[in-house]
Motif scaffolding. Structure first.
Motif, PDB file in Angstrom:
ATOM      1  N   ARG A   1       0.842  -1.146   0.024  1.00 35.14           N
ATOM      2  CA  ARG A   1      -0.057  -0.100   0.014  1.00 35.14           C
ATOM      3  C   ARG A   1       0.678   1.190   0.035  1.00 35.14           C
ATOM      4  NH1 ARG A   1      -3.897  -0.653   5.029  1.00 35.14           N
ATOM      5  NH2 ARG A   1      -3.953   1.710   4.801  1.00 35.14           N
ATOM      6  N   GLU A   2       0.774   2.039  -1.054  1.00 37.85           N
ATOM      7  CA  GLU A   2       1.502   3.393  -0.939  1.00 37.85           C
ATOM      8  C   GLU A   2       1.177   4.230  -0.035  1.00 37.85           C
ATOM      9  OE1 GLU A   2       2.762   3.785  -5.724  1.00 37.85           O
ATOM     10  OE2 GLU A   2       0.614   4.264  -5.271  1.00 37.85           O
ATOM     11  N   ASP A   3      -0.099   4.143   0.468  1.00 36.65           N
ATOM     12  CA  ASP A   3      -0.433   5.187   1.719  1.00 36.65           C
ATOM     13  C   ASP A   3       0.338   4.624   2.892  1.00 36.65           C
ATOM     14  OD1 ASP A   3      -2.188   2.842   1.666  1.00 36.65           O
ATOM     15  OD2 ASP A   3      -3.440   3.702   2.841  1.00 36.65           O
ATOM     16  N   ALA A   4       0.436   3.519   3.084  1.00 33.93           N
ATOM     17  CA  ALA A   4       1.114   2.963   4.395  1.00 33.93           C
ATOM     18  C   ALA A   4       2.733   3.154   4.166  1.00 33.93           C
ATOM     19  CB  ALA A   4       0.940   1.417   4.562  1.00 33.93           C
ATOM     20  N   LEU A   5       3.189   3.114   3.087  1.00 32.76           N
ATOM     21  CA  LEU A   5       4.566   3.291   2.908  1.00 32.76           C
ATOM     22  C   LEU A   5       4.844   4.941   3.071  1.00 32.76           C
ATOM     23  CD1 LEU A   5       6.900   1.263   2.305  1.00 32.76           C
ATOM     24  CD2 LEU A   5       4.797   0.447   1.794  1.00 32.76           C
ATOM     25  N   ALA A   6       3.817   5.750   2.611  1.00 34.90           N
ATOM     26  CA  ALA A   6       3.823   7.113   2.791  1.00 34.90           C
ATOM     27  C   ALA A   6       4.074   7.656   4.325  1.00 34.90           C
ATOM     28  CB  ALA A   6       2.917   7.940   2.149  1.00 34.90           C
ATOM     29  N   GLU A   7       3.239   6.731   5.132  1.00 39.51           N
ATOM     30  CA  GLU A   7       3.571   7.215   6.555  1.00 39.51           C
ATOM     31  C   GLU A   7       4.817   7.161   7.250  1.00 39.51           C
ATOM     32  OE1 GLU A   7       1.111   4.340   8.611  1.00 39.51           O
ATOM     33  OE2 GLU A   7      -0.685   4.738   7.377  1.00 39.51           O
ATOM     34  N   VAL A   8       5.905   6.192   6.677  1.00 38.75           N
ATOM     35  CA  VAL A   8       7.163   6.269   6.876  1.00 38.75           C
ATOM     36  C   VAL A   8       8.028   6.871   6.046  1.00 38.75           C
ATOM     37  CG1 VAL A   8       6.775   4.133   8.365  1.00 38.75           C
ATOM     38  CG2 VAL A   8       7.531   3.964   5.974  1.00 38.75           C
TER      39      VAL A   8
ATOM     40  N   LEU B   1       6.318  -0.236   9.716  1.00 40.23           N
ATOM     41  CA  LEU B   1       5.012  -0.328   9.088  1.00 40.23           C
ATOM     42  C   LEU B   1       4.099  -0.974  10.020  1.00 40.23           C
ATOM     43  CD1 LEU B   1       6.117  -1.183   5.486  1.00 40.23           C
ATOM     44  CD2 LEU B   1       4.942   1.044   6.084  1.00 40.23           C
ATOM     45  N   THR B   2       4.484  -1.903  10.885  1.00 39.18           N
ATOM     46  CA  THR B   2       3.378  -2.275  11.815  1.00 39.18           C
ATOM     47  C   THR B   2       2.963  -1.150  12.916  1.00 39.18           C
ATOM     48  OG1 THR B   2       4.450  -4.419  12.179  1.00 39.18           O
ATOM     49  CG2 THR B   2       3.245  -3.852  13.953  1.00 39.18           C
ATOM     50  N   SER B   3       1.537  -0.939  12.778  1.00 41.88           N
ATOM     51  CA  SER B   3       0.792   0.131  13.614  1.00 41.88           C
ATOM     52  C   SER B   3      -0.480  -0.283  14.025  1.00 41.88           C
ATOM     53  CB  SER B   3       0.863   1.244  12.632  1.00 41.88           C
ATOM     54  OG  SER B   3       0.123   2.276  13.257  1.00 41.88           O
ATOM     55  N   GLY B   4      -0.852  -0.226  15.221  1.00 46.54           N
ATOM     56  CA  GLY B   4      -2.027  -0.650  15.723  1.00 46.54           C
ATOM     57  C   GLY B   4      -2.402  -2.230  15.354  1.00 46.54           C
TER      58      GLY B   4
ATOM     59  N   ARG C   1      -2.490  -3.177  12.321  1.00 50.02           N
ATOM     60  CA  ARG C   1      -1.640  -3.378  10.995  1.00 50.02           C
ATOM     61  C   ARG C   1      -0.480  -4.137  11.211  1.00 50.02           C
ATOM     62  NH1 ARG C   1      -0.888   1.592   7.600  1.00 50.02           N
ATOM     63  NH2 ARG C   1       1.334   1.485   8.823  1.00 50.02           N
ATOM     64  N   LEU C   2       0.028  -5.060  10.517  1.00 50.71           N
ATOM     65  CA  LEU C   2       1.309  -5.644  10.613  1.00 50.71           C
ATOM     66  C   LEU C   2       2.148  -5.180   9.415  1.00 50.71           C
ATOM     67  CD1 LEU C   2       0.487  -9.331  11.672  1.00 50.71           C
ATOM     68  CD2 LEU C   2       1.705  -7.685  12.759  1.00 50.71           C
ATOM     69  N   GLY C   3       3.316  -4.915   9.640  1.00 54.65           N
ATOM     70  CA  GLY C   3       4.134  -4.606   8.437  1.00 54.65           C
ATOM     71  C   GLY C   3       4.109  -5.781   7.412  1.00 54.65           C
TER      72      GLY C   3
ATOM     73  N   ALA D   1     -10.748  -4.381  -2.330  1.00 52.93           N
ATOM     74  CA  ALA D   1     -10.018  -3.452  -1.465  1.00 52.93           C
ATOM     75  C   ALA D   1     -11.105  -2.941  -0.556  1.00 52.93           C
ATOM     76  CB  ALA D   1      -9.119  -2.614  -2.090  1.00 52.93           C
ATOM     77  N   ALA D   2     -11.062  -2.657   0.877  1.00 43.63           N
ATOM     78  CA  ALA D   2     -12.109  -2.065   1.733  1.00 43.63           C
ATOM     79  C   ALA D   2     -11.308  -1.235   2.418  1.00 43.63           C
ATOM     80  CB  ALA D   2     -12.634  -3.281   2.296  1.00 43.63           C
ATOM     81  N   ALA D   3     -10.172  -1.422   3.066  1.00 45.95           N
ATOM     82  CA  ALA D   3      -9.615  -0.544   4.097  1.00 45.95           C
ATOM     83  C   ALA D   3      -8.570   0.385   3.735  1.00 45.95           C
ATOM     84  CB  ALA D   3      -8.935  -1.423   5.250  1.00 45.95           C
ATOM     85  N   TYR D   4      -8.619   0.470   2.366  1.00 52.60           N
ATOM     86  CA  TYR D   4      -7.647   1.483   1.503  1.00 52.60           C
ATOM     87  C   TYR D   4      -8.186   1.714   0.193  1.00 52.60           C
ATOM     88  CZ  TYR D   4      -5.536  -2.498  -1.036  1.00 52.60           C
ATOM     89  OH  TYR D   4      -5.510  -3.679  -1.869  1.00 52.60           O
ATOM     90  N   ASP D   5      -7.559   2.857  -0.358  1.00 52.74           N
ATOM     91  CA  ASP D   5      -7.899   3.251  -1.802  1.00 52.74           C
ATOM     92  C   ASP D   5      -7.434   2.173  -2.743  1.00 52.74           C
ATOM     93  OD1 ASP D   5      -8.226   4.392  -4.167  1.00 52.74           O
ATOM     94  OD2 ASP D   5      -7.855   6.390  -3.475  1.00 52.74           O
ATOM     95  N   PRO D   6      -8.120   1.501  -3.454  1.00 48.63           N
ATOM     96  CA  PRO D   6      -7.302   0.430  -4.565  1.00 48.63           C
ATOM     97  C   PRO D   6      -6.327   1.316  -5.325  1.00 48.63           C
ATOM     98  CG  PRO D   6      -9.775   0.824  -5.103  1.00 48.63           C
ATOM     99  CD  PRO D   6      -9.483   1.478  -3.656  1.00 48.63           C
ATOM    100  N   ASP D   7      -6.285   2.510  -5.484  1.00 47.66           N
ATOM    101  CA  ASP D   7      -5.327   3.216  -6.231  1.00 47.66           C
ATOM    102  C   ASP D   7      -3.893   3.051  -5.735  1.00 47.66           C
ATOM    103  OD1 ASP D   7      -7.256   3.436  -8.438  1.00 47.66           O
ATOM    104  OD2 ASP D   7      -7.523   5.675  -7.874  1.00 47.66           O
TER     105      ASP D   7
END
Length: 431
Positions: free
Chosen positions: A163-170, A189-192, A194-196, A289-295
């Protein structure tokens, strides 16, 4: 830069795989066929996944051109397809057409269960179509001079989806391509909840351990036996990588029974930032995809060790063969040929988001559109410097994956000594 975007060509360049041959029209069948064609595949004729939609359409098109033919799809669990087919062949109840993974071709061929397609395919198909397929896949299907099958959906197979949005977080737009850099990032990337990183640790058709180990390059496989050194330095380093991924929190020591479908569903629900996934499922991953933008879904090669190129293991991938005991070889072969028309390749690409089997169709304007961007990325992976296949005669493939997955589970879920785990795996394999 993201490997899910075209500007990563500096890492994984487009090359010979994108060379185009002149476009060809539909293959003209020499005769109208009749009778029943039974197909064993993991797909369902009633399914709604992109690949199932295309298969159903191709069947309808073939039957319309051959009204005397009935095509029956008998869906089978993909983990059992090849072994069930071998048993069915010995009992004279095999289907006419079989979907197989490349890692089982030698096993099935040794049992005499497959027709030699050199004797069955039309002359025009052999002269015009086979050269239009990706050579690395088409050539592997020939064992001791026998064309066992035809590769379907050229694919980098088990790659990393992220997920590009997850990578953007770091602060990144793609996973690092060396293990030394990847491990700490996966931990961050492990957060709450969500596992890395998510790996299918109980899926006997793949082995994440082997995928990680390919970061050492094709030399991990012995040229004569096809085996890899289960207790050698490369395997030990691979095991240490797994242990480090656990220690930084990227892998969960309690998630030890995941199949590929489990990883797919949990990724859709936001459970992972990066997962090991089968490349042909890219469109399916996006659709659920449900929890993130498929793009934000993108693709990466596996990290490498040291200064080696990123690893891309071209397998397991799917191939299609005809039963040696089929009583309707002509019709069965004609249907197999129908899977490889330019129109079929365009359907696999446009509906299922797959790299087309026929390289020539990539001159179509569709492949220059944003919708086809992922196909260009997969094409780049196929031609990457770190791309490799399993050896044609990798022994005991029906046992290798589950045994190495057991070792993987022990590495993740226990504190047992790495050497002891690998020694036990080697003894179980009998290598």
């Amino acid at each position: 830069m993201s490997i899910g975007k075209l500007d990563r060509r500096t890492v994984l360049k487009l090359g010979a795989a994108s060379a185009l041959l002149p476009a060809m029209g539909k293959i003209a069948l020499a005769q109208e066929h009749s009778g029943t064609i039974r197909i064993w595949t993991f797909l369902s004729a009633e399914g709604q996944s992109p690949r199932e939609v295309v298969l159903r359409d191709l069947i309808e098109t073939f039957v319309a051109a051959n009204p005397g033919v009935s095509v029956e799809v008998e869906s089978q669990p993909f983990q059992e397809l090849e072994t069930k087919f071998v048993a069915a062949s010995a009992q004279n109840r095999a289907p006419d057409i079989i979907w197989m993974r490349d890692t089982f071709l030698d096993l099935v061929n040794q049992r005499g269960a497959l027709a030699d397609l050199n004797d069955e395919l039309s002359a025009s198909f052999q002269s015009d179509v086979i050269p239009d397929l990706y050579p690395v896949f088409a050539e592997k299907s020939v064992i001791d001079g026998v064309r066992t099958s035809l590769p379907l959906w050229p694919s980098p197979a088990q790659v990393l989806f992220y997920r590009e949005d997850a990578l953007a977080e770091v602060g990144l737009d793609a996973p690092p391509l060396t293990w030394d850099e990847f491990i700490p990032v996966a931990g961050r990337l492990t957060s709450g909840d969500r596992l890395g990183l998510g790996l299918p640790t109980n899926d006997n058709s793949v082995s994440a351990f082997i995928n990680i180990m390919t970061g050492f390059g094709p030399g991990i496989f012995d040229a004569e036996t096809g085996q890899f050194d289960v207790t050698g330095p490369e395997a030990v380093e691979t095991a240490n990588v797994v242990r480090q991924l656990v220690s930084v929190g990227a892998l969960s020591p309690t998630l030890l029974n995941a199949m590929g479908d489990d990883i797919q569903d949990q990724f859709a629900a936001g459970r992972f930032a990066i997962v090991q996934a089968f490349a042909p499922r890219f469109a399916q991953y996006k659709s659920i995809a449900a929890a993130y933008d498929p793009d934000d879904l993108a693709v990466s090669a596996w990290p490498a060790f040291g200064d080696r190129p990123p690893a891309v293991l071209l397998g397991p991938y799917w191939t299609v063969g005809v039963s040696a005991k089929s009583e309707n070889k002509a019709a069965a072969t004609a249907f197999v040929e129908a899977l490889y028309t330019p129109e079929a390749s365009m359907q696999w690409a446009q509906t299922a988001g797959l790299v087309p089997d026929r390289r020539s169709v990539q001159s179509d304007p569709f492949f220059s559109t944003p919708e086809a961007e992922s196909i260009a990325v997969f094409n780049a992976l196929l031609d990457a410097p770190g791309a490799l296949t399993f050896p044609p005669k990798l022994p005991d493939i029906t046992r290798v994956f589950p045994i190495m997955n057991t070792a993987l589970q022990e590495l993740i879920g226990t504190d047992e000594d790495v050497s002891a785990i690998l020694e036990r795996a080697k003894a179980t394999l009998g290598w």
